[in-house]
Design an enzyme around this catalytic site. Sequence first.
Site, PDB file in Angstrom:
ATOM      1  N   SER A 186       0.795  -1.229   0.000  1.00 54.10           N
ATOM      2  CA  SER A 186       0.000   0.000   0.000  1.00 54.10           C
ATOM      3  C   SER A 186       0.825   1.274   0.000  1.00 54.10           C
ATOM      4  O   SER A 186       0.317   2.341  -0.326  1.00 54.10           O
ATOM      5  CB  SER A 186      -0.941   0.003   1.199  1.00 54.10           C
ATOM      6  N   HIS A 214      -5.330  -4.360  -0.383  1.00 55.00           N
ATOM      7  CA  HIS A 214      -5.329  -3.315  -1.416  1.00 55.00           C
ATOM      8  C   HIS A 214      -5.464  -3.871  -2.825  1.00 55.00           C
ATOM      9  O   HIS A 214      -5.466  -3.103  -3.794  1.00 55.00           O
ATOM     10  CB  HIS A 214      -4.058  -2.462  -1.300  1.00 55.00           C
ATOM     11  N   LYS A 244     -11.900  -1.160   2.470  1.00 55.68           N
ATOM     12  CA  LYS A 244     -11.232  -0.314   1.474  1.00 55.68           C
ATOM     13  C   LYS A 244     -12.105  -0.290   0.213  1.00 55.68           C
ATOM     14  O   LYS A 244     -13.079   0.447   0.175  1.00 55.68           O
ATOM     15  CB  LYS A 244      -9.813  -0.799   1.251  1.00 55.68           C
TER      16      LYS A 244
HETATM   17  C1  LIG Z   1      -2.254  -5.087   3.958  1.00 54.80           C
HETATM   18  C2  LIG Z   1      -3.257  -4.627   4.964  1.00 54.80           C
HETATM   19  N1  LIG Z   1      -3.826  -5.534   5.771  1.00 54.80           N
HETATM   20  C3  LIG Z   1      -4.740  -5.185   6.680  1.00 54.80           C
HETATM   21  C4  LIG Z   1      -5.136  -3.879   6.829  1.00 54.80           C
HETATM   22  C5  LIG Z   1      -6.153  -3.538   7.864  1.00 54.80           C
HETATM   23  O1  LIG Z   1      -7.402  -3.534   7.290  1.00 54.80           O
HETATM   24  P1  LIG Z   1      -8.620  -2.861   8.067  1.00 54.80           P
HETATM   25  O2  LIG Z   1      -8.533  -1.401   7.835  1.00 54.80           O
HETATM   26  O3  LIG Z   1      -9.831  -3.491   7.457  1.00 54.80           O
HETATM   27  O4  LIG Z   1      -8.471  -3.232   9.495  1.00 54.80           O
HETATM   28  C6  LIG Z   1      -4.589  -2.893   6.005  1.00 54.80           C
HETATM   29  C7  LIG Z   1      -5.008  -1.482   6.170  1.00 54.80           C
HETATM   30  O5  LIG Z   1      -4.356  -0.549   5.874  1.00 54.80           O
HETATM   31  C8  LIG Z   1      -3.635  -3.282   5.055  1.00 54.80           C
HETATM   32  O6  LIG Z   1      -3.073  -2.363   4.250  1.00 54.80           O
END
Ligand SMILES: Cc1ncc(COP(=O)(O)O)c(C=O)c1O
Length: 396
Positions: A186, A214, A244
């Site tokens: 990300s 992402h 997201k």
């Molecule tokens: C790779 C990754 N996993 C998990 C998450 C966490 O997701 P959530 O916002 O649904 O808790 C993110 C959030 O930025 C992420 O980029």
Amino acid sequence: MTSKNLDHFLKVNLADLKEKGLYNVIDPLESPNGPMITIAGKELINLSSNNYLGLATDDRLKEAAIDAVKKFGTGAGAVRTINGTLKIHLELEEKLAKFKKTEAAIAYQSGFNCNMAAISAVMDKNDAILSDELNHASIIDGCRLSKAKIIRFNHSDMEDLRARAKEAKESGLYNKIMVITDGVFSMDGDIAKLPEIVEIAEEFDLITYVDDAHGSGVLGDGAGTVKHFGLSDKIDFQIGTLSKAIGVVGGYVAGKQDLIDWLKVRSRPFLFSTSLTPADVAACIKAIEILTDSTELNKKLWENGDYLKAGLKKLGFNIGASETPITPCIIGDEVQTQEFSKRLNQEGVYAKSIVFPTVPRGTGRVRNMPSAAHTKEMLDRAISIYEKVGKEMGII
Ligand SMILES: Cc1ncc(COP(=O)(O)O)c(C=O)c1O
């Protein structure tokens, strides 16, 4: 009396962060988190949201959520394993499995929770995890929670991964070995080299775990990075977030039926934290239906991403190695990065600065997340503001 020791610790460390330009100031929104947002009474072009497809403000999702509140109330009332499983939770899980082309899926309260839940449900102190050095914080924390030996490999460096996998396997020290990676990273927008990862996993009998927070809704016509590479039957864990591209909140694991059955009895956030609310579940179901029926939003996202990227690149910004709509403008110095973001904001673009510890020191960036909901006019205006501020600060 509260702790003087704590007061001192907080004062010293907060002052230190501020001095180094590492203190993140939070700007509350006075509007929905759409392509245009209002902050402190000012309307801004929003390039900071993960609302990739614009679904967070979609009327169809809002109506589904309202209907669910009327039918089921505001809360699910219990954890999933007591009596907090509504029929719509199961419907969502079935739809997610179909969307991901796996046998089954399990929904959690967030993507972060997924990683807390899934890794430690199968890995323990007798195991090892090969983890890309740029994996998301929730993966790192999930790995730590499992107590498995964490072996970091250089970012997307397949030779390094192969060497470490070989060493771990040949050491004979571990019962199970897992390789774990983001699907799309990300902070840079680059894609994991899943075909090579699968090849290495097959060679050394590794469990494969892809966190596609992402990539879901973005790659593979929306179904994610694993589908993008045609590897749906080769990845053990496909993690996704519902917060997201899906535009709501929550997370899920998609995989084989036995894996999901195991997670339903052994993953702690499923057992010990109240389940997703009815409104969230209903809105997620609607979002998955929309994405299953049409790839229109996905196409628009890519069109907008390519347009913004081309515009910023032409101006001379360093947009790194992005292969997805995520478009970083890498500035380097933390203080200059924060100043750049502030100036963009003053001119009408909300693009958040991202600095250490979210990214390595000296790689501060302003990260742009174009969405399907942006218009060409909004993107043109954003590009012209980037030009003005970039030139003024000597960045381009
Ligand atoms: C790779 C990754 N996993 C998990 C998450 C966490 O997701 P959530 O916002 O649904 O808790 C993110 C959030 O930025 C992420 O980029």
